[in-house]
Write a protein that holds these residues in place. Sequence first.
Motif, PDB file in Angstrom:
ATOM      1  N   UNK A   1       3.040  15.908 -11.918  1.00  0.00           N
ATOM      2  CA  UNK A   1       3.284  14.826 -10.966  1.00  0.00           C
ATOM      3  C   UNK A   1       3.311  13.507 -11.726  1.00  0.00           C
ATOM      4  N   UNK A   2       4.305  12.721 -11.446  1.00  0.00           N
ATOM      5  CA  UNK A   2       4.434  11.375 -12.024  1.00  0.00           C
ATOM      6  C   UNK A   2       3.744  10.382 -11.092  1.00  0.00           C
ATOM      7  N   UNK A   3       2.940   9.481 -11.659  1.00  0.00           N
ATOM      8  CA  UNK A   3       2.234   8.474 -10.868  1.00  0.00           C
ATOM      9  C   UNK A   3       2.875   7.110 -11.095  1.00  0.00           C
ATOM     10  N   UNK A   4       3.170   6.423 -10.003  1.00  0.00           N
ATOM     11  CA  UNK A   4       3.721   5.070 -10.053  1.00  0.00           C
ATOM     12  C   UNK A   4       2.772   4.138  -9.316  1.00  0.00           C
ATOM     13  N   UNK A   5       2.623   2.925  -9.828  1.00  0.00           N
ATOM     14  CA  UNK A   5       1.801   1.899  -9.189  1.00  0.00           C
ATOM     15  C   UNK A   5       2.723   0.725  -8.901  1.00  0.00           C
ATOM     16  N   UNK A   6       2.833   0.366  -7.619  1.00  0.00           N
ATOM     17  CA  UNK A   6       3.778  -0.677  -7.237  1.00  0.00           C
ATOM     18  C   UNK A   6       3.184  -1.632  -6.207  1.00  0.00           C
ATOM     19  N   UNK A  12      11.182   0.524  -3.371  1.00  0.00           N
ATOM     20  CA  UNK A  12      12.554   0.640  -2.883  1.00  0.00           C
ATOM     21  C   UNK A  12      12.488   0.987  -1.392  1.00  0.00           C
ATOM     22  N   UNK A  13      13.593   0.804  -0.701  1.00  0.00           N
ATOM     23  CA  UNK A  13      13.629   1.196   0.705  1.00  0.00           C
ATOM     24  C   UNK A  13      13.339   2.678   0.858  1.00  0.00           C
ATOM     25  N   UNK A  14      13.870   3.496  -0.053  1.00  0.00           N
ATOM     26  CA  UNK A  14      13.623   4.941  -0.008  1.00  0.00           C
ATOM     27  C   UNK A  14      12.144   5.238  -0.219  1.00  0.00           C
ATOM     28  N   UNK A  15      11.515   4.568  -1.203  1.00  0.00           N
ATOM     29  CA  UNK A  15      10.068   4.763  -1.415  1.00  0.00           C
ATOM     30  C   UNK A  15       9.298   4.432  -0.138  1.00  0.00           C
ATOM     31  N   UNK A  16       9.585   3.281   0.452  1.00  0.00           N
ATOM     32  CA  UNK A  16       8.868   2.867   1.653  1.00  0.00           C
ATOM     33  C   UNK A  16       9.076   3.876   2.780  1.00  0.00           C
ATOM     34  N   UNK A  17      10.313   4.294   2.988  1.00  0.00           N
ATOM     35  CA  UNK A  17      10.614   5.280   4.025  1.00  0.00           C
ATOM     36  C   UNK A  17       9.846   6.574   3.771  1.00  0.00           C
ATOM     37  N   UNK A  18       9.874   7.060   2.522  1.00  0.00           N
ATOM     38  CA  UNK A  18       9.200   8.315   2.183  1.00  0.00           C
ATOM     39  C   UNK A  18       7.683   8.213   2.330  1.00  0.00           C
ATOM     40  N   UNK A  45      -0.952  -4.510   0.030  1.00  0.00           N
ATOM     41  CA  UNK A  45      -1.550  -3.382  -0.687  1.00  0.00           C
ATOM     42  C   UNK A  45      -0.890  -3.142  -2.032  1.00  0.00           C
ATOM     43  N   UNK A  46      -1.652  -2.497  -2.899  1.00  0.00           N
ATOM     44  CA  UNK A  46      -1.142  -1.912  -4.134  1.00  0.00           C
ATOM     45  C   UNK A  46      -0.896  -0.445  -3.801  1.00  0.00           C
ATOM     46  N   UNK A  47       0.315   0.037  -4.036  1.00  0.00           N
ATOM     47  CA  UNK A  47       0.701   1.381  -3.627  1.00  0.00           C
ATOM     48  C   UNK A  47       0.685   2.324  -4.822  1.00  0.00           C
ATOM     49  N   UNK A  48      -0.099   3.397  -4.706  1.00  0.00           N
ATOM     50  CA  UNK A  48      -0.217   4.399  -5.756  1.00  0.00           C
ATOM     51  C   UNK A  48       0.556   5.618  -5.259  1.00  0.00           C
ATOM     52  N   UNK A  49       1.605   5.964  -5.970  1.00  0.00           N
ATOM     53  CA  UNK A  49       2.563   6.963  -5.506  1.00  0.00           C
ATOM     54  C   UNK A  49       2.623   8.118  -6.488  1.00  0.00           C
ATOM     55  N   UNK A  50       2.472   9.323  -5.976  1.00  0.00           N
ATOM     56  CA  UNK A  50       2.626  10.527  -6.791  1.00  0.00           C
ATOM     57  C   UNK A  50       3.937  11.210  -6.445  1.00  0.00           C
ATOM     58  N   UNK A  51       4.814  11.340  -7.434  1.00  0.00           N
ATOM     59  CA  UNK A  51       6.117  11.969  -7.214  1.00  0.00           C
ATOM     60  C   UNK A  51       6.250  13.248  -8.019  1.00  0.00           C
ATOM     61  N   UNK A  52       6.868  14.228  -7.399  1.00  0.00           N
ATOM     62  CA  UNK A  52       7.178  15.500  -8.049  1.00  0.00           C
ATOM     63  C   UNK A  52       8.622  15.820  -7.670  1.00  0.00           C
ATOM     64  N   UNK A  54      11.125  13.950  -7.799  1.00  0.00           N
ATOM     65  CA  UNK A  54      11.629  12.772  -7.080  1.00  0.00           C
ATOM     66  C   UNK A  54      11.219  12.728  -5.595  1.00  0.00           C
ATOM     67  N   UNK A  55      10.209  13.523  -5.210  1.00  0.00           N
ATOM     68  CA  UNK A  55       9.693  13.519  -3.843  1.00  0.00           C
ATOM     69  C   UNK A  55       8.260  12.999  -3.871  1.00  0.00           C
ATOM     70  N   UNK A  56       7.915  12.126  -2.944  1.00  0.00           N
ATOM     71  CA  UNK A  56       6.543  11.637  -2.850  1.00  0.00           C
ATOM     72  C   UNK A  56       5.675  12.738  -2.251  1.00  0.00           C
ATOM     73  N   UNK A  57       4.695  13.187  -3.039  1.00  0.00           N
ATOM     74  CA  UNK A  57       3.817  14.277  -2.601  1.00  0.00           C
ATOM     75  C   UNK A  57       2.361  13.831  -2.467  1.00  0.00           C
ATOM     76  N   UNK A  58       2.026  12.645  -2.988  1.00  0.00           N
ATOM     77  CA  UNK A  58       0.667  12.118  -2.893  1.00  0.00           C
ATOM     78  C   UNK A  58       0.748  10.595  -2.868  1.00  0.00           C
ATOM     79  N   UNK A  59      -0.243   9.973  -2.241  1.00  0.00           N
ATOM     80  CA  UNK A  59      -0.161   8.528  -2.051  1.00  0.00           C
ATOM     81  C   UNK A  59      -1.533   7.968  -1.677  1.00  0.00           C
ATOM     82  N   UNK A  60      -1.778   6.731  -2.089  1.00  0.00           N
ATOM     83  CA  UNK A  60      -2.876   5.920  -1.546  1.00  0.00           C
ATOM     84  C   UNK A  60      -2.398   4.476  -1.497  1.00  0.00           C
ATOM     85  N   UNK A  61      -3.096   3.679  -0.719  1.00  0.00           N
ATOM     86  CA  UNK A  61      -2.891   2.233  -0.798  1.00  0.00           C
ATOM     87  C   UNK A  61      -4.242   1.602  -1.081  1.00  0.00           C
ATOM     88  N   UNK A  62      -4.227   0.585  -1.933  1.00  0.00           N
ATOM     89  CA  UNK A  62      -5.461  -0.049  -2.396  1.00  0.00           C
ATOM     90  C   UNK A  62      -5.404  -1.548  -2.120  1.00  0.00           C
TER      91      UNK A  62
END
Length: 145
Positions: A1-6, A12-18, A45-52, A54-62
Amino acid sequence: MEILVKQFNELSLKDLYDILQLRSEVFVVEQDCVYQDIDGKDADALHIIGKKNNEIVAYTRCFDKGFYFEEAAIGRVVVKMNQRKYGYGHDIMKASLKAIKEHFNTEAIRLSAQQYLIKFYENHGFTIQGEGYLEDGIPHIAMVK
């Protein structure tokens, strides 16, 4: 899983929608809980996104200290149902703790845990504070690190 912090403006609009789709899928549909997930706080919030794949499979907001609590806060901790057997919940929590330290310069964190996940959060250094309570009809308890 790839982790992104944004930050919100980096999504992106797709990230937000997902993200919103995953949160609704788990917190509203799976947990059969009608509540206002889109609460106007995502922009702060700071958004912590886990992608596998190219699909978001895990998430938190901080949130930084002082936004919700005296301490920083982690919320909306979620893993897609069919991805829970891979340990992504632990991965996204570790990434969230690291992001809070790096972005907010603190390790003092508070969260509102669903009570059935107490052991999960204890594994990440959180301890129970106070008595349990109902939040949106689901038993919760405050935990701090």
